[in-house]
Design a protein around this motif. Sequence first.
Motif, short mmCIF file in Angstrom:
data_model
loop_
_atom_site.label_atom_id
_atom_site.label_comp_id
_atom_site.label_asym_id
_atom_site.label_seq_id
_atom_site.Cartn_x
_atom_site.Cartn_y
_atom_site.Cartn_z
N ILE C 89 0.88 -1.17 0.00
CA ILE C 89 0.00 0.00 0.00
C ILE C 89 0.92 1.22 0.00
N ALA C 92 0.80 7.65 0.76
CA ALA C 92 -0.10 8.56 0.05
C ALA C 92 0.63 9.72 -0.62
N TRP C 93 1.71 10.18 -0.01
CA TRP C 93 2.41 11.33 -0.60
C TRP C 93 2.94 11.01 -2.00
N VAL C 96 0.03 12.17 -4.19
CA VAL C 96 -0.46 13.54 -4.21
C VAL C 96 0.61 14.63 -4.25
N LEU C 137 3.97 9.12 8.07
CA LEU C 137 4.20 10.51 8.46
C LEU C 137 4.41 10.71 9.96
N GLU D 18 -7.60 4.13 -6.63
CA GLU D 18 -7.54 3.67 -5.23
C GLU D 18 -8.27 4.63 -4.30
N PHE D 19 -8.36 5.89 -4.70
CA PHE D 19 -9.03 6.90 -3.86
C PHE D 19 -10.52 7.05 -4.23
N LYS D 155 -11.43 0.23 2.30
CA LYS D 155 -10.10 0.62 1.80
C LYS D 155 -9.96 2.14 1.65
N SER D 176 -4.53 7.78 6.76
CA SER D 176 -3.59 7.59 5.66
C SER D 176 -2.41 6.72 6.10
N GLY D 179 -3.11 3.14 6.00
CA GLY D 179 -3.25 2.51 4.68
C GLY D 179 -4.57 2.79 3.99
N TYR D 180 -5.45 3.57 4.62
CA TYR D 180 -6.70 3.94 3.95
C TYR D 180 -6.43 5.09 2.99
N ARG D 181 -7.08 5.04 1.83
CA ARG D 181 -7.00 6.18 0.91
C ARG D 181 -8.01 7.22 1.38
N ILE D 208 -1.52 13.86 2.04
CA ILE D 208 -2.40 12.83 2.60
C ILE D 208 -3.39 12.25 1.61
N GLY D 209 -4.04 13.08 0.83
CA GLY D 209 -5.08 12.53 -0.04
C GLY D 209 -5.73 13.60 -0.89
#
Lengths: 242, 242, 242, 242
Positions: C89, C92-93, C96, C137, D18-19, D155, D176, D179-181, D208-209
């Motif tokens: 997984i 996230a960075w 984005v 993070l 994924e998001f 997820k 995040s 592991g969650y989007r 982060i997202g």
Amino acid sequence: MDAFVYGKRQPLPADFDEFLTVSGTAIVSIDLHQGHLADTPDCPCPAPRARDVVAGVNRFHAAARAFGVPVIHVKSVLRRNGSDDINGIKSAWRFVFPLYVGSIPNSDQHAIEGSRWTQFVTEVAPSDHIVETKKRLSAFYPTDLDFLLRNMGVKRLVLNGCMTDCCILNSAFDGSNLGYRIAVAQDLVRGTNPEMEDAALKMISLHIGLVVESSDLIDEWRRQIALAKGPDARARSVARSR
Amino acid sequence: MDAFVYGKRQPLPADFDEFLTVSGTAIVSIDLHQGHLADTPDCPCPAPRARDVVAGVNRFHAAARAFGVPVIHVKSVLRRNGSDDINGIKSAWRFVFPLYVGSIPNSDQHAIEGSRWTQFVTEVAPSDHIVETKKRLSAFYPTDLDFLLRNMGVKRLVLNGCMTDCCILNSAFDGSNLGYRIAVAQDLVRGTNPEMEDAALKMISLHIGLVVESSDLIDEWRRQIALAKGPDARARSVARSR
Amino acid sequence: MDAFVYGKRQPLPADFDEFLTVSGTAIVSIDLHQGHLADTPDCPCPAPRARDVVAGVNRFHAAARAFGVPVIHVKSVLRRNGSDDINGIKSAWRFVFPLYVGSIPNSDQHAIEGSRWTQFVTEVAPSDHIVETKKRLSAFYPTDLDFLLRNMGVKRLVLNGCMTDCCILNSAFDGSNLGYRIAVAQDLVRGTNPEMEDAALKMISLHIGLVVESSDLIDEWRRQIALAKGPDARARSVARSR
Amino acid sequence: MDAFVYGKRQPLPADFDEFLTVSGTAIVSIDLHQGHLADTPDCPCPAPRARDVVAGVNRFHAAARAFGVPVIHVKSVLRRNGSDDINGIKSAWRFVFPLYVGSIPNSDQHAIEGSRWTQFVTEVAPSDHIVETKKRLSAFYPTDLDFLLRNMGVKRLVLNGCMTDCCILNSAFDGSNLGYRIAVAQDLVRGTNPEMEDAALKMISLHIGLVVESSDLIDEWRRQIALAKGPDARARSVARSR
């Protein structure tokens, strides 16, 4: 596939795929290092019975790798300055275990980072994973094991190592609570003594997961993989790709 | 003060203050609710042996409150829609426990929120604390118990409840890993059967903490409090304030 | 003692001892390693603004050590095989951040264990502590930082490092939630850009803890220590020992 | 699909499934209760700006339920006796927020269990989920939210509620890391003031997202569901079942 239910070997019913499917399985091998297994008087936290499983664990890991099952070795490592154990909130076993086994001469050296007491006795392949911030009894605390398993998409664990009645049992509890399906290879774990080994495996079989023979598990995985590659599988695959 | 070391009662050496000091101690009473204790055929997860400890637990809690020791009752509560158990990743015991005890007719109702199966059988005083998001075997996961204990400044736990060989043992492991000193009142816990009870207490005495008689602990606490209030204590206090 | 409240320097009222008492304080220095600070095109996760704090951080740590305040260096380390990031997984960075800064050429090498990208740029003294299983993070996840702090009896943290608007801020949130009193040395942290730095410090000052100047904190600690050692302290101590 | 990158609306590139995939998504709505939103002088922890999102949140949740996306409402609840806040280790905001906003008259009543201050202002449907052991800023600590999400196979999370610059941001960080989007609906969150709102959303978009408009997300989900049910989907499904 057979499992040991309260110590009695018996065939499993059909609904145990969540525990037995080879895909999504990882092996977690716990604390098979010199600090427990060394056969010298300065061994800081002796678990002599576990020496007997080293060869079997190595064979099991080799077979697992051949099936694509990842092997994760977890070990205790403590900071040299004692800040996370003997100079802080001491591990509880330092108080109570000596009441039963007598004083443990070199126990202050247990798991000290950089020392020989953190060296694995079992074989570690380049493709294996290491988790090395175990500081107490559970392989999950305060380590990155759960994080790693989530990232790898692991759903099922097979545990081996020592000791059955403390670190194996605690890790089995915690892994199960976290949602992993747990199997313990009874021939690849050892405890304080036969009575505690037997009891810990009974508890696992009652509340936590499957107690199995490692060779049975290898056979089961081989069967699944053959099935997935076999003529029926090819037929299904061809049908699907039409 | 005596403790049971591998089942044998013996006097403790002098360095167990971290486990026995009444100040900083809290009691954690685990799952003494109708869902385990009800003596009816629809009891969803029977732990019948634990009915025997209810009166003793009530007496112990009353004595503890009188000494200012907080009592924390932990119970399992599961969402009605099954999303955190039977309709999600099922609790492992639902797979394996029936292999030993046979099918459990009403087990889907276990711990359902709002049902009678979450009602405590033991007495809960207004000053007591409740923790009610236990969802699996450990009192610490996924609950706010550790958070609460940190906020209260608790250093030591005395565990009672059921079952000795699963929730008590798992909670003892986790609490000890987190740095709490653990004592288990052997007369106030019950397990699957006498063999498992005995084995779980032996494991606790080897690796985790003290196995004691609740009346001995009460006597020990009374002694400490008398000492703190006694003429010697007053003398020391006067000296200090000069 | 002054603090910055929503960016404005002002004297603190009297009830901030929980945040400022030197005893029970530890410094947590976050991710001041080559992987963020290297001034070369292959730097896998550049945080160039943070190069400016290295000298100040070294001076602050030296002063802290002289006062007996422990220094804990936290860094990200990721497994070589990518199983805990790019092959699992993904962080996230990685999705984005490039939307804003453009593609980051060598980002797959970020924090790879054994590489130069995990080497600290700041000075590490033999008495310092290292935490090196940061994978995302927060300095607290999935690391042993909370475990270490509990064992050391730490109550208060002073954070420095990079970046203010992600790892510092996330660690400040988590540390505060866990019950640690948080101060952030505003001259020893840097972020993505001045706007984000400023905003993150404002958020910390609103919800989490104190935003201070490191030299003010050193002065405050010096004052406390002098007081504890001064003639009044000696008088009190003599009185007490009678 | 558009997202806001550092405050600027722009089309997303193709690799954000994924998001955005509706399957496996859950909504986490944070602290939209009377304790923040009540428009009376005794509101214990006022977040008045968040009153503006209640109608939009209700509409968003209704649309999500229609698509089968679960809605999880998280709220802070604190024990009456103060043991997990004002009589223990106090929440940090109690120290620092008043330095900026002045004293908060009824803040001791914030989130007290059984009081009106824990009542949701937004609509809660019978099929929704409640998480109610949030005690500090993150929706994940010390709650069973992560446990619940794992059990539900979630997820991806879409966050809404208050306040953007503390509980939303902290929850976004923690989710995040786990592991969650993460997506945050910028029209359905509010913060301390516009400056902090804007900055928190920028931070989320950097590290982060996704920061999105809720109506865009609903449109995207509708598109996906139409596609899955459309003639092409039927054709693919028929082909597969041959």
